[in-house]
Write a protein that holds these residues in place. Structure first.
Motif, PDB file in Angstrom:
ATOM      1  N   SER A 141      47.282  40.170 120.772  1.00 44.89           N
ATOM      2  CA  SER A 141      48.268  39.233 120.228  1.00 44.89           C
ATOM      3  C   SER A 141      49.532  39.225 121.068  1.00 44.89           C
ATOM      4  N   GLN A 163      47.940  34.706 114.988  1.00 44.48           N
ATOM      5  CA  GLN A 163      47.160  35.516 114.051  1.00 44.48           C
ATOM      6  C   GLN A 163      47.791  35.483 112.663  1.00 44.48           C
ATOM      7  N   ASP A 216      44.029  33.025 117.979  1.00 44.88           N
ATOM      8  CA  ASP A 216      44.092  34.460 117.687  1.00 44.88           C
ATOM      9  C   ASP A 216      43.414  34.722 116.346  1.00 44.88           C
ATOM     10  N   GLU A 217      42.209  35.179 116.376  1.00 42.48           N
ATOM     11  CA  GLU A 217      41.409  35.489 115.184  1.00 42.48           C
ATOM     12  C   GLU A 217      41.363  34.350 114.179  1.00 42.48           C
ATOM     13  N   GLY A 235      47.971  43.252 113.865  1.00 46.78           N
ATOM     14  CA  GLY A 235      47.438  42.663 112.635  1.00 46.78           C
ATOM     15  C   GLY A 235      46.420  43.547 111.936  1.00 46.78           C
TER      16      GLY A 235
HETATM   17 MG   LIG Z   1      46.377  40.734 116.990  1.00 43.16          MG
END
Ligand SMILES: [Mg+2]
Ligand SMILES: Nc1ncnc2c1ncn2[C@@H]1O[C@H](COP(=O)(O)OP(=O)(O)OP(=O)(O)O)[C@@H](O)[C@H]1O
Lengths: 515, 425
Positions: free
Chosen positions: A58, A100, A180-181, A415
């Motif tokens: 991230s 994220q 991001d995810e 995260g």
């Molecule tokens: Mg991350």
């Protein structure tokens, strides 16, 4: 600045990369988040970025989107060295980012959020109609025409917000989209949708940088893979389809992890019923939900995003007020709409959205972990930070929260590590009933196995667990019994050993779409 | 929502400067003969100077410790000042050396202890200015005690306000509550009763009135779900109105000798009012930083939804916070009644602005989730000292208001910058 050397040995260099990152370093107080990262992304490819929680993914993304300034290193965009001073500078170049942690404004409408920062305007007046139309078109393209563009974003579910955030990234007409995810809160159906979209983008020459902890996804859409470990690139530009998952995991973690669910134990035959939910309902969310959980049993709720799974958990917990039905814990009826009553009865909820529903970002990790158990560590009215941080450290160690110190503010954690903090909070409290809503959201492979083992261990000690997850294999692999939820109703119930992933998906599709 | 209110302050402020110029002459010349010192008060007076400094630099404050550790770690990353600057090249900092300097200053002042040091430095600077412009008239013991007495009243309110703001709320009605409590405790009926029994009747009435007003605020905000700004605005209007009604807009002089004797005493040369302020600040610091109540306050202010889902009763906590502030207003009412030996409906005019300003200058986040009692105390001292210096130099109240406004703006700007530094994820 001329051309950049693409020193990828595996694949011959066909063209200049769209984006080349070399030797990027970024330090935060006490942490070297990026310590020499290299990455190159070509037009029209899906480039997967892998790494454990806290590896620096991230942070790298934030450097690329202009949110962080690197301490050292160079970024080349289409062969030119660039410096991305602000997020606007990055979007102007054609880099769009889905962060994220969702960064939507809850009080604004869906359309306003999508065009936030680049509103369509003519002579200073915003063109509301045009924006609404454009927003509607974007949502339709994402397969979510049903989201009303005038709805306040705060009223959407986590997955709904994810879709809006995706629409915002698309609205920029970018050459490179960083995700991001994005799939962390999406169910199988949604993920298919997302992948179709990604395919569509790459055909038109748009590059996608894709981050996920679900390694199976990498194989499905990835072209090349870059692996980060402790802020360094340990492998770059590997072919995504032919590199084995074991190899990837070994590169990420430095060890081999056998990825399997721990053996199922199941509740003792004479285990008492701890939680009974009967006829629970809330208008427009879910209806007539009934189920029971025995001590030591894990019950999983499977279903599509928006099917009402999270709402059911929150209502059982009293965070939403039930319109009909009742919840009993160990035979005693809980007062409707009272979290206090649920907590007092030994119920815990690990909520779906960690940032808005669980964390105090500026408080240290240990105070976040002990938030639900404050009085246990206190002497009368006085808190005892020493005992709190000792207990929190122990939990943090068990879940491998990194970096290890529990005194740093929780917002400085990655995260996945923040997610573990939320989980640790409820593990610390000895609950009789634990409601877990997406407990492995954004958690890496190693820690995920650790959490699975933990859930099993809790069950063995007699805790009744209710689990919601967007990943059907996780529900089937971890639960003893599976309830399939579609359009706000429980449409099927079966022992986890008697049901397969495809059966669940079929049920969900049929019932969900019909209703 | 709170911001416009604060930026409005300079325009509304002049009357707040009333205190030193207008109120002081009311005070009869040093009333308390040394003989009147209650013997029990002497030791606590001796303990006072010792009690204040530890509060100013709480060595065990966890947050401060963490932040200091962070700053140190920062410095360790890059040796030397220029290195440190380069090491912290964040978005804002990379824009030029000026910006970088700002950010470093911000980060230093952002740390708990660091920020308090900054405030102490500011206070010292203001005192130096006072000494230069007004000389002995500023530095004299008499004047120092006057400043402290003034600071004490607003200080008690500000300590309570720190709790409400850290808990994510705001209270505009504090001045009105002070007025109402002072009026109610000095009515003929109350004073007669007090004369027949004990002056504690007046104390009790003031505290009860303040607490009930706070309780009403709390009920409106927590259970009536009225925005704090509006609920307390309503209280502001009605409490002051009721105070005018009760007192018939007359100044009610305190005739109860016991009350005067007790609260106007100066054991060991230190006014009782100052001792009261010190005690309130000390208790406030302990409650905010060392108790589960304080921890819940930060949780409720920082992320109410997370607090609720963690099983904290957010509404009850909110109710308690406003009630606590109401109680503090009751104490402040006693103090101002003692200081001016009268109760009137014009007491505490614009206290809400002074208190909020002091809290904000002290470094408590207006958005909630963070708060510092030490900062608030320093904020109050800074504000009161500035007023005093202006008065001594015969500058108009308008100039004072202007200066106060500038101080608020500077503090809010600094705080915004800190907030941005800190929330960057
Ligand atoms: Mg991350
Ligand atoms: N603002 C910050 N202040 C201090 N440290 C930070 C900050 N942001 C990130 N870090 C640290 O930098 C490291 C990398 O974090 P990052 O968020 O990039 O990890 P990640 O690879 O995205 O992990 P995850 O898979 O859990 O999302 C972590 O150790 C984290 O604690």
């Amino acid at each position: 600045m001329g051309s950049v050397v693409d020193n990828d040995p595996a694949l011959p260099n066909t063209s200049d990369p769209l984006l080349a990152v070399t030797g990027v370093v970024k330090t935060f107080p006490g942490v070297r988040a990026l310590d020499g990262v290299d990455l190159d992304v070509r037009a029209g490819e899906v480039h997967c970025l892998l790494g454990q929680n806290g590896a620096g993914k991230s942070t790298l993304i934030k450097v690329l989107s202009g949110a962080h300034q690197p301490d050292a290193g160079a970024i080349h965009w289409r062969g030119e060295q660039v410096s991305l001073q602000t997020p606007t500078a990055a979007t102007r170049l054609g880099i769009a980012t889905m962060y994220q942690e969702l960064d939507l404004v809850d009080g604004l409408s869906v359309a306003d959020n999508i065009f936030l920062g680049h509103e369509l305007a003519r002579v200073g007046l915003s063109r509301r109609r045009a924006m609404d139309d454009a927003a509607r078109a974007l949502l339709t393209r994402l397969g979510h025409a049903e989201i009303p563009v005038n709805r306040e974003v705060g009223h959407l579910s986590a997955a709904g917000k994810q879709v809006v955030s995706m629409a915002r990234a698309l609205s920029h007409d970018a050459r490179l989209i960083i995700m991001d995810e994005p799939s962390a809160v999406l169910d199988a159906d949604e993920v298919d949708n997302l992948f179709r979209l990604v395919g569509d983008l790459t055909v038109h020459g748009v590059a996608v940088v894709y981050i996920s902890h679900r390694l199976a996804e990498i194989r499905r859409i990835g072209d090349r893979v870059t692996v980060l470990k402790d802020g360094r690139t340990v492998a770059r530009g590997l072919p995504a389809r032919t590199t084995s998952t074991d190899d990837v995991i070994r590169m990420m973690t430095g060890r081999a992890i056998e990825h399997a669910f721990p053996p199922r134990v199941g509740p003792a035959p004479d285990a008492p019923e701890v939680l009974r939910v009967s006829g629970l309902g809330r208008p427009r969310e879910f209806h007539d939900v009934s189920f029971a959980v025995r001590a030591g049993e894990v019950v999983g709720l499977a279903g599509l995003v928006g099917s009402g799974r999270s709402e059911i958990l929150e209502t059982v917990y009293g965070a939403r007020r039930a319109a009909t039905g009742e919840v009993r814990v160990a035979g005693r009826r809980l007062r409707r709409g009272s979290v206090g009553a649920a907590v007092a009865a030994g119920v815990g909820l690990c909520p779906e959205e960690r940032k808005s529903q669980a964390l105090l970002p500026d408080e240290p990790v240990y105070r976040n972990i002990t938030l639900a158990t404050l009085t246990r560590f206190a002497a009368g009215p006085f808190t005892r930070d020493g005992r709190e941080s000792a207990a929190a450290s122990q939990q943090a160690g068990a879940l491998d929260i990194r970096p290890a110190g529990v005194a740093r503010p929780v917002r400085t954690l990655s995260g996945g590590n923040q997610q573990k903090v939320v989980l640790a909070r409820w593990l610390l409290r000895d609950c009789q009933v634990l409601l877990l809503d997406e407990p492995t959201r954004g958690v890496d492979v190693g820690a995920r196995d650790e959490i699975y083992a933990l859930v099993r261990r809790l069950a063995r000690s007699g805790v009744a667990v209710v689990l919601v997850s967007s990943e059907v294999p996780e529900v089937i692999g971890l639960a003893d019994r599976v309830l399939v939820v579609a359009a706000g109703r429980v449409v099927h119930e079966a022992a986890a050993t008697d049901i397969s992933e495809s059966q669940v998906l079929d049920l969900v599709m049929e019932e969900g779409r019909v209703a | 929502m709170n911001e416009p209110h604060l930026t409005d302050a300079p325009a509304l402020d002049p009357a707040a400067a009333e205190a030193p110029a207008a109120a002081e002459p009311l005070e009869p010349p040093a009333a308390a003969p040394p003989a009147a010192i209650p013997p029990a008060a002497a030791p606590s007076a001796a303990a006072l100077p010792a009690a204040a400094p530890p509060a100013a630099a709480p060595p065990t404050d966890e947050r401060a410790r963490v932040e200091r550790a962070a700053v140190e770690a920062d410095a360790a990353v890059a040796p030397g000042l220029t290195g440190a600057l380069a090491g912290k090249a964040d978005a804002a900092e990379a824009r030029g050396p000026g910006m970088a300097g700002w950010a470093v200053l911000g980060r230093l002042l952002g740390g708990g202890a660091g920020r308090n040091l900054g405030l102490i430095a500011a206070l010292a600077l203001i005192c130096v200015i006072g000494l230069i412009t007004a000389g002995d008239r500023f530095g004299s013991t008499d004047n120092t005690l006057t400043v402290l007495r003034l600071a004490s009243v607003i200080g008690v309110v500000s300590v309570g306000m720190t709790f409400v703001i850290a808990g994510g709320g705001i209270d505009l009605s504090v001045g009105a509550i002070v007025a109402l409590a002072s009026v109610w405790s000095t009515t003929l009926a109350t004073q007669n009763m007090a004369r027949d029994s004990t002056f504690l009747v007046m104390v009790f009435v003031a505290l009860a009135v303040g607490t009930v007003c706070g309780l009403v605020n709390g009920i409106l905000v927590a259970y009536g779900r009225i925005v704090p700004f509006i609920a307390t605005l309503a209280m502001l209007a009605s409490a002051r109105g009721l105070a005018e009604e009760i007192s018939n807009r007359q100044t009610q002089v305190v005739r109860v000798q016991g009350f005067r004797d007790f609260f106007r005493a100066e054991p060991g040369g230190i006014p009782v009012l100052v001792i009261m302020f010190a005690l309130v600040a000390l208790v406030g610091w302990v409650v905010l930083n060392r108790t589960t109540f304080g921890r819940r306050t930060f949780a409720v202010g920082g992320n109410p939804e997370a607090a609720r889902l963690a099983g904290i009763n957010v509404r009850r906590q909110t109710l308690w916070l406003y009630t606590l502030l109401g109680f503090c207003c009751g104490i402040a009412a006693i103090m101002i009644t003692a200081r001016t030996t009268s109760g009137t409906s014009t007491h505490g005019l614009l206290y809400e602005l002074d208190a909020i300003a002091a809290v904000v200058i002290g470094g408590t986040l207006l958005s909630g989730g963070r708060g510092t009692i030490v900062g608030t105390v320093l904020g109050v001292l800074i504000f009161t000292t500035v007023s005093n210096i202006f008065t001594l130099n015969n500058l108009t109240t308008s100039t004072q208001a202007l200066a106060k406004g500038l101080i608020i703006v500077a503090a809010v700007l600094l705080q915004k910058r800190l907030a941005r530094e800190n929330t960057r994820m």
